[in-house]
Scaffold this motif. Structure first.
Motif, PDB file in Angstrom:
ATOM      1  N   PRO A   1      18.928 -72.515  36.089  1.00 33.50           N
ATOM      2  CA  PRO A   1      18.540 -73.548  37.271  1.00 33.50           C
ATOM      3  C   PRO A   1      19.692 -74.658  37.324  1.00 33.50           C
ATOM      4  CG  PRO A   1      16.744 -73.361  35.726  1.00 33.50           C
ATOM      5  CD  PRO A   1      17.805 -72.661  35.048  1.00 33.50           C
ATOM      6  N   GLU A   2      20.418 -75.000  36.389  1.00 32.05           N
ATOM      7  CA  GLU A   2      21.829 -76.021  36.527  1.00 32.05           C
ATOM      8  C   GLU A   2      22.897 -75.035  37.047  1.00 32.05           C
ATOM      9  OE1 GLU A   2      21.410 -74.361  32.167  1.00 32.05           O
ATOM     10  OE2 GLU A   2      19.889 -75.323  33.897  1.00 32.05           O
ATOM     11  N   GLY A   3      22.958 -73.707  37.134  1.00 33.62           N
ATOM     12  CA  GLY A   3      24.107 -73.233  37.674  1.00 33.62           C
ATOM     13  C   GLY A   3      24.863 -72.705  36.664  1.00 33.62           C
ATOM     14  N   ILE A   4      26.295 -72.813  36.892  1.00 29.86           N
ATOM     15  CA  ILE A   4      27.354 -72.324  36.085  1.00 29.86           C
ATOM     16  C   ILE A   4      27.847 -73.583  35.557  1.00 29.86           C
ATOM     17  CG2 ILE A   4      29.577 -71.044  35.767  1.00 29.86           C
ATOM     18  CD1 ILE A   4      27.074 -69.298  36.292  1.00 29.86           C
ATOM     19  N   SER A   5      27.978 -73.746  34.195  1.00 32.69           N
ATOM     20  CA  SER A   5      28.639 -75.019  33.572  1.00 32.69           C
ATOM     21  C   SER A   5      30.146 -75.057  33.626  1.00 32.69           C
ATOM     22  CB  SER A   5      28.198 -74.987  32.177  1.00 32.69           C
ATOM     23  OG  SER A   5      29.116 -74.076  31.255  1.00 32.69           O
ATOM     24  N   ASP A   6      30.463 -76.345  33.621  1.00 38.35           N
ATOM     25  CA  ASP A   6      32.130 -76.563  33.751  1.00 38.35           C
ATOM     26  C   ASP A   6      32.903 -75.945  32.546  1.00 38.35           C
ATOM     27  OD1 ASP A   6      31.815 -77.727  36.123  1.00 38.35           O
ATOM     28  OD2 ASP A   6      31.711 -79.930  35.373  1.00 38.35           O
ATOM     29  N   ALA A   7      32.129 -75.894  31.321  1.00 41.83           N
ATOM     30  CA  ALA A   7      32.507 -75.620  30.237  1.00 41.83           C
ATOM     31  C   ALA A   7      32.834 -74.047  30.219  1.00 41.83           C
ATOM     32  CB  ALA A   7      31.631 -75.743  29.010  1.00 41.83           C
ATOM     33  N   LEU A   8      31.790 -73.133  30.756  1.00 35.24           N
ATOM     34  CA  LEU A   8      32.140 -72.001  30.947  1.00 35.24           C
ATOM     35  C   LEU A   8      33.012 -71.578  31.898  1.00 35.24           C
ATOM     36  CD1 LEU A   8      31.428 -68.802  30.248  1.00 35.24           C
ATOM     37  CD2 LEU A   8      29.442 -69.266  32.140  1.00 35.24           C
ATOM     38  N   TYR A   9      33.130 -72.298  33.297  1.00 35.42           N
ATOM     39  CA  TYR A   9      34.181 -72.165  34.226  1.00 35.42           C
ATOM     40  C   TYR A   9      35.457 -72.395  33.486  1.00 35.42           C
ATOM     41  CZ  TYR A   9      36.892 -72.133  38.206  1.00 35.42           C
ATOM     42  OH  TYR A   9      37.808 -72.353  39.285  1.00 35.42           O
ATOM     43  N   ALA A  10      35.973 -73.245  32.741  1.00 31.52           N
ATOM     44  CA  ALA A  10      36.939 -73.682  32.284  1.00 31.52           C
ATOM     45  C   ALA A  10      37.224 -72.434  31.022  1.00 31.52           C
ATOM     46  CB  ALA A  10      36.876 -74.925  31.346  1.00 31.52           C
ATOM     47  N   GLU A  11      36.420 -72.094  30.385  1.00 26.21           N
ATOM     48  CA  GLU A  11      36.757 -71.042  29.571  1.00 26.21           C
ATOM     49  C   GLU A  11      37.297 -69.764  30.120  1.00 26.21           C
ATOM     50  OE1 GLU A  11      34.136 -67.868  26.742  1.00 26.21           O
ATOM     51  OE2 GLU A  11      33.384 -69.845  27.031  1.00 26.21           O
ATOM     52  N   VAL A  12      36.479 -69.089  31.288  1.00 21.58           N
ATOM     53  CA  VAL A  12      36.858 -68.264  32.022  1.00 21.58           C
ATOM     54  C   VAL A  12      38.240 -68.300  32.842  1.00 21.58           C
ATOM     55  CG1 VAL A  12      36.272 -66.646  34.069  1.00 21.58           C
ATOM     56  CG2 VAL A  12      34.459 -67.471  32.232  1.00 21.58           C
ATOM     57  N   ARG A  13      38.459 -69.678  33.175  1.00 19.22           N
ATOM     58  CA  ARG A  13      39.894 -69.675  33.942  1.00 19.22           C
ATOM     59  C   ARG A  13      41.023 -69.728  32.931  1.00 19.22           C
ATOM     60  NH1 ARG A  13      42.300 -69.402  37.411  1.00 19.22           N
ATOM     61  NH2 ARG A  13      43.057 -71.519  38.147  1.00 19.22           N
ATOM     62  N   GLU A  14      40.712 -69.899  31.614  1.00 15.46           N
ATOM     63  CA  GLU A  14      41.871 -69.922  30.759  1.00 15.46           C
ATOM     64  C   GLU A  14      42.359 -68.234  30.699  1.00 15.46           C
ATOM     65  OE1 GLU A  14      40.970 -71.470  26.793  1.00 15.46           O
ATOM     66  OE2 GLU A  14      40.329 -73.316  27.558  1.00 15.46           O
ATOM     67  N   GLN A  15      41.499 -67.534  30.832  1.00 17.43           N
ATOM     68  CA  GLN A  15      41.365 -66.231  30.903  1.00 17.43           C
ATOM     69  C   GLN A  15      42.063 -65.349  31.891  1.00 17.43           C
ATOM     70  OE1 GLN A  15      41.784 -64.644  27.782  1.00 17.43           O
ATOM     71  NE2 GLN A  15      41.318 -66.541  26.718  1.00 17.43           N
ATOM     72  N   PHE A  16      41.587 -66.060  33.124  1.00 13.77           N
ATOM     73  CA  PHE A  16      41.662 -65.027  34.439  1.00 13.77           C
ATOM     74  C   PHE A  16      42.214 -66.142  35.563  1.00 13.77           C
ATOM     75  CE2 PHE A  16      38.295 -62.984  32.258  1.00 13.77           C
ATOM     76  CZ  PHE A  16      38.394 -61.677  32.599  1.00 13.77           C
ATOM     77  N   ASP A  17      43.248 -65.589  36.228  1.00 10.78           N
ATOM     78  CA  ASP A  17      43.733 -66.583  37.392  1.00 10.78           C
ATOM     79  C   ASP A  17      42.562 -66.497  38.357  1.00 10.78           C
ATOM     80  OD1 ASP A  17      44.146 -64.006  38.680  1.00 10.78           O
ATOM     81  OD2 ASP A  17      46.156 -63.790  38.275  1.00 10.78           O
ATOM     82  N   GLU A  18      43.058 -67.144  39.658  1.00  2.48           N
ATOM     83  CA  GLU A  18      41.994 -67.484  40.666  1.00  2.48           C
ATOM     84  C   GLU A  18      41.623 -65.955  41.368  1.00  2.48           C
ATOM     85  OE1 GLU A  18      43.861 -70.243  43.244  1.00  2.48           O
ATOM     86  OE2 GLU A  18      43.101 -71.891  42.003  1.00  2.48           O
ATOM     87  N   ALA A  19      42.703 -65.139  41.479  1.00  4.36           N
ATOM     88  CA  ALA A  19      42.454 -64.000  42.175  1.00  4.36           C
ATOM     89  C   ALA A  19      41.455 -62.762  41.132  1.00  4.36           C
ATOM     90  CB  ALA A  19      43.646 -63.066  42.511  1.00  4.36           C
ATOM     91  N   ALA A  20      41.986 -62.932  40.025  1.00  4.97           N
ATOM     92  CA  ALA A  20      41.263 -62.152  39.091  1.00  4.97           C
ATOM     93  C   ALA A  20      39.790 -62.613  38.985  1.00  4.97           C
ATOM     94  CB  ALA A  20      41.836 -61.965  37.741  1.00  4.97           C
ATOM     95  N   LEU A  21      39.530 -63.908  38.919  1.00  9.64           N
ATOM     96  CA  LEU A  21      38.308 -64.473  38.603  1.00  9.64           C
ATOM     97  C   LEU A  21      37.363 -64.130  39.925  1.00  9.64           C
ATOM     98  CD1 LEU A  21      35.940 -65.965  37.061  1.00  9.64           C
ATOM     99  CD2 LEU A  21      37.188 -68.100  37.807  1.00  9.64           C
TER     100      LEU A  21
END
Length: 162
Positions: A103-123
């Motif tokens: 219900p609260e969507g995607i957390s900033d923490a998860l987004y930050a974790e994923v962005r560490e591994q993927f550039d914008e195009a890959a994400l």
């Protein structure tokens, strides 16, 4: 539970099916996310959604593309398994979060974790992959597409997992 197929959505909505398949093929060819990881994403989302057709198909595709059986067995418990690297873990966490939106969507923490591994195009591509597999899963579950029914047409019989 009745597991007989309900209808052939691919034939009844052939133009829409083809367009969805075209998007899937386009994503696979883009190369922003390697195919091995996309297979893991497809299998994990299909596990979460209970789509036996997609789980069957994507497990066979993963094996044909060199994925180890043990990693496929561990996929349901990837958080506890030592067999997945940081990039794969981030992709699997993203897959689960998008497949089962909170219900609260995607957390900033998860987004930050994923962005560490993927550039914008890959994400962006990874997100579209998760969107697509969820769409395919919903059709497979709704219409009870039979696992293995398209193995020969897709060359999946070569996986030796029948």
């Amino acid at each position: 539970m009745n597991t007989l197929p309900r209808l052939n959505h691919a034939a009844l909505s052939s133009e829409l099916f083809k367009k969805l398949a075209d998007v899937s093929l386009t994503l696979a060819r883009r190369g922003h996310v390697d195919a091995a990881l996309l297979h893991l994403v497809d299998v994990r989302a299909s596990q979460l959604n209970g789509c036996s057709f997609c789980l069957d198909m994507h497990s066979k595709q993963a094996r044909l593309h060199g994925e180890r059986e043990l990693r496929l067995y561990h996929l349901a418990a990837w958080r506890e398994s030592p067999l997945f690297n940081a990039r794969e873990r981030a992709a699997l966490a993203w897959t689960e979060a998008l497949t089962r939106l909170a219900p609260e969507g995607i957390s900033d923490a998860l987004y930050a974790e994923v962005r560490e591994q993927f550039d914008e195009a890959a994400l962006s591509d990874l997100t579209y992959q998760v969107m697509l597999i969820n769409a395919w899963n919903r059709a497979g579950v709704a219409f009870r597409t039979l696992p293995g029914s398209l193995d020969k047409a897709y060359g999946l019989d070569k996986a030796g997992l029948a």
